[in-house]
Design a protein around this motif. Sequence first.
Motif, PDB file in Angstrom:
ATOM      1  N   PHE A 522       0.823  -1.558  -0.018  1.00  0.00           N
ATOM      2  CA  PHE A 522      -0.168  -0.043  -0.006  1.00  0.00           C
ATOM      3  C   PHE A 522       0.899   0.906  -0.237  1.00  0.00           C
ATOM      4  O   PHE A 522       0.736   2.184  -0.882  1.00  0.00           O
ATOM      5  N   TRP A 523       1.866   1.426   0.429  1.00  0.00           N
ATOM      6  CA  TRP A 523       3.116   2.196   0.618  1.00  0.00           C
ATOM      7  C   TRP A 523       3.446   3.181  -0.639  1.00  0.00           C
ATOM      8  O   TRP A 523       3.253   3.959  -1.304  1.00  0.00           O
ATOM      9  N   TYR A 524       3.523   2.164  -1.776  1.00  0.00           N
ATOM     10  CA  TYR A 524       4.322   2.009  -2.643  1.00  0.00           C
ATOM     11  C   TYR A 524       3.309   2.079  -4.175  1.00  0.00           C
ATOM     12  O   TYR A 524       3.593   2.955  -4.709  1.00  0.00           O
ATOM     13  N   ALA A 525       1.708   2.437  -3.270  1.00  0.00           N
ATOM     14  CA  ALA A 525       1.060   2.132  -4.679  1.00  0.00           C
ATOM     15  C   ALA A 525       0.499   4.135  -4.318  1.00  0.00           C
ATOM     16  O   ALA A 525      -0.065   4.419  -4.816  1.00  0.00           O
ATOM     17  N   LEU A 526       0.629   4.236  -2.642  1.00  0.00           N
ATOM     18  CA  LEU A 526       0.591   6.152  -2.568  1.00  0.00           C
ATOM     19  C   LEU A 526       1.887   5.863  -3.496  1.00  0.00           C
ATOM     20  O   LEU A 526       1.032   7.495  -4.061  1.00  0.00           O
ATOM     21  N   GLY A 527       2.921   5.813  -3.014  1.00  0.00           N
ATOM     22  CA  GLY A 527       4.123   6.030  -3.862  1.00  0.00           C
ATOM     23  C   GLY A 527       3.829   6.913  -5.564  1.00  0.00           C
ATOM     24  O   GLY A 527       4.446   7.786  -6.431  1.00  0.00           O
ATOM     25  N   SER A 528       3.888   5.471  -6.323  1.00  0.00           N
ATOM     26  CA  SER A 528       3.781   5.402  -7.520  1.00  0.00           C
ATOM     27  C   SER A 528       2.788   6.015  -7.979  1.00  0.00           C
ATOM     28  O   SER A 528       2.744   6.985  -8.708  1.00  0.00           O
ATOM     29  N   TYR A 529       1.166   6.643  -6.924  1.00  0.00           N
ATOM     30  CA  TYR A 529       0.456   7.555  -7.632  1.00  0.00           C
ATOM     31  C   TYR A 529       0.840   8.609  -7.304  1.00  0.00           C
ATOM     32  O   TYR A 529       0.692   9.525  -8.265  1.00  0.00           O
ATOM     33  N   ARG A 530       1.788   9.249  -6.191  1.00  0.00           N
ATOM     34  CA  ARG A 530       2.104  10.763  -5.877  1.00  0.00           C
ATOM     35  C   ARG A 530       3.548  10.398  -7.361  1.00  0.00           C
ATOM     36  O   ARG A 530       3.474  12.441  -7.160  1.00  0.00           O
ATOM     37  N   GLY A 531       4.090   9.698  -7.866  1.00  0.00           N
ATOM     38  CA  GLY A 531       5.366  10.282  -8.126  1.00  0.00           C
ATOM     39  C   GLY A 531       4.215  10.362  -9.857  1.00  0.00           C
ATOM     40  O   GLY A 531       4.930  10.873 -11.594  1.00  0.00           O
ATOM     41  N   LEU A 532       3.016  10.150 -10.927  1.00  0.00           N
ATOM     42  CA  LEU A 532       2.166  10.326 -11.805  1.00  0.00           C
ATOM     43  C   LEU A 532       2.554  11.706 -11.820  1.00  0.00           C
ATOM     44  O   LEU A 532       1.613  12.582 -10.661  1.00  0.00           O
ATOM     45  N   GLY A 533       2.308  11.958 -12.998  1.00  0.00           N
ATOM     46  CA  GLY A 533       1.786  13.987 -13.633  1.00  0.00           C
ATOM     47  C   GLY A 533       2.844  14.268 -14.973  1.00  0.00           C
ATOM     48  O   GLY A 533       3.020  13.072 -15.727  1.00  0.00           O
ATOM     49  N   HIS A 534       2.099  14.856 -15.372  1.00  0.00           N
ATOM     50  CA  HIS A 534       2.075  15.713 -16.658  1.00  0.00           C
ATOM     51  C   HIS A 534       2.162  17.214 -16.923  1.00  0.00           C
ATOM     52  O   HIS A 534       0.929  17.392 -15.902  1.00  0.00           O
ATOM     53  N   GLY A 535       2.517  17.707 -18.346  1.00  0.00           N
ATOM     54  CA  GLY A 535       2.658  19.150 -17.824  1.00  0.00           C
ATOM     55  C   GLY A 535       3.048  19.602 -19.887  1.00  0.00           C
ATOM     56  O   GLY A 535       3.445  19.438 -20.490  1.00  0.00           O
ATOM     57  N   LEU A 536       3.145  20.767 -20.063  1.00  0.00           N
ATOM     58  CA  LEU A 536       3.651  21.739 -21.014  1.00  0.00           C
ATOM     59  C   LEU A 536       4.646  22.730 -20.402  1.00  0.00           C
ATOM     60  O   LEU A 536       4.475  23.390 -19.375  1.00  0.00           O
ATOM     61  N   HIS A 537       5.621  22.959 -21.412  1.00  0.00           N
ATOM     62  CA  HIS A 537       6.322  23.638 -21.104  1.00  0.00           C
ATOM     63  C   HIS A 537       6.324  24.813 -22.304  1.00  0.00           C
ATOM     64  O   HIS A 537       5.549  24.267 -23.947  1.00  0.00           O
ATOM     65  N   PRO A 538       6.118  26.344 -22.781  1.00  0.00           N
ATOM     66  CA  PRO A 538       5.675  26.796 -24.375  1.00  0.00           C
ATOM     67  C   PRO A 538       7.058  25.749 -25.572  1.00  0.00           C
ATOM     68  O   PRO A 538       6.281  25.959 -26.246  1.00  0.00           O
TER      69      PRO A 538
END
Length: 634
Positions: A522-538
């Motif tokens: 469960f700790w690994y699952a929470l850390g994996s979710y917190r590691g998700l992300g996407h964004g844009l730069h110019p």
Amino acid sequence: MTSHDDHRPDEKPREVPDGEPHQARDQGPKEEPNPAPDVRPNAEPDGTPQPEEQTEGQTEEREEEHAAEQQDEEDGWQGLSTLSVWANTALVALFMVPGAVVATLALFFTDAPNPWAFLPVPAALAFIGLMTYIDLVRLRAVRYRVTAERMEMRSGVIAKAFRSIPRERVRSVDVAAPVYVRIFGLCSVTVGTGESAGAGGTDQLQLLFVTAEQGENLRRELLRRAAPATGSAEGSEGTGDEAADEEETELVRLNPRWFAYAPATMTTFGIGLGVIAALIGINAQSGGHGWRWISEQTDMPSSQEMSSFVMGQLLLVVPIALLSLMLSGVVILVLIAVETWWDYRLVREADGTVRLRRGLLTSVSLSVEGRRLNGVVLHEPFVLRTVRGASIRAVATGLSAGDAQKTEAKSRLSPAMPRARARELGAALMREPDSALDAPLAEHPRAALRRRFTRAAVCSVVAFALAGGLAWLQQVATQAWWDGLQVAEEQFMPFPLAGPTIQATPGWGWFAVAAVFALAAFWYALGSYRGLGHGLHPKYLVVRKGMAVRDTVTLERSAVIGWRITRSPFQRRVGLASVSATTASGEGMYTAGDVGLGQGLAWADEAVPELLAPFLVREEGGSGSAEPKPSVLP
């Protein structure tokens, strides 16, 4: 009567009126007979025949070979360095001669003298001579040249091969100098295009070996797209090198303190376990006689006594064993890091080429065109991340090496270093005032967290079921089972530990292990979710993911050549999707996993609008904003 020299002024123009017959034109040479046939008879004065035809044939062959070599030089063809033969000979002799000497001594000093005692050394010398001859033949067969449009290479003795690469497809030039050729001032040059050439390799040319000066000239020439049009060839070459060195911009240089980050990896304990496993394997191959012989010679306690001591002092033995494993892993990993990254330096040359230099025993120089570098990866494994360390890798075309491990090694642009310094290096490589690594990242929906918690719950249930089965098996096991286990264990390990440990473990101990595993899941699952992300730069799009190994990828938006939208049945059920940007750089595909479908499509459409526009239906909002939604997507 006049001499022949008096007629030379008339022969020099060699012009005859058109009306004069051809016989008159040839009449001058016929007046003076040529004494050459009479001067070189086919026999000696004593009448012995002279083998003139064979000598003339050999002379003609040598002349043809010499003419062919001169023609190759005129056409720009060059050969490998002749010192490469001696380098290979020295390497073979380094391994063959000591072994042959040891074998000779072993055969000579046996109880019954062996008549073959003196054979190993001549055999080794004959083998070295054979390998030297093969290298000489190969040396004459390999030729290469660089023209204004292509790099070409000829090789092969029995099966001739001709390979050619257009210069505009050259993506990287790798110059390496192992220690045994560096002594001779040589290096190998690998020219890669990053394109696959079959099931197991890439389209590349490799020269083994050329001089260090030739390697540097090849690197500069192949990565230079526009050569200067003025100046002589010899004078401009040296001036260009000096100017290039002066215009180099140093991005980063090795700090010896960074070697402290080398042991921050999950393999630290694994290396120590590997050493112990190797010793256990050697003992098993000897049937346990090796350990018994050492025990007898050193008066060590018996295996039963040592096993009883270890079981009685677990609180003391276990920490010492873990510390020993960690220290052995630390020493080995630091030595590997020193050999790999010694004299590390990363520079940007005047034409934008990024050049990496590193290596202690094997000196490596890797050059990547600036326009082929389409982004960077901030690489943060878990253990390295806990000590606030990271490394930088390249997202570039032309670094493919036909093997995932080799490709990953070629893409590493830095050793493990402080995270802040790694982020500064990434920003310098991207040449942007605002680093894309600092761009804000959007959170993924809570459904992605629920998916990971569901996986952790399934793994926990399986762990508890397995714990119950082991506890039941421990209760029904008979004493004969333990005796058999101990007998088998003595054949592999110096003293038995697994059998007594399992026998002494209480039934609830298995469930305790399962509970610890469930918490970790469960700790690994929470850390994996917190590691998700996407964004844009110019200029870049940014993707982050991973728990055990967290990677933050920046990719130029102009380098995206397509989008791939995938949805599993479980993702469709909760409205999620995996949006992947396809590119010719790096791994070829970078994915934002478990993102909301509308959120992911909006991100992809904003990054490269012209690619997804034909497949999206936009809903006009009250404020005039347009939100894309799926139309033909499942």
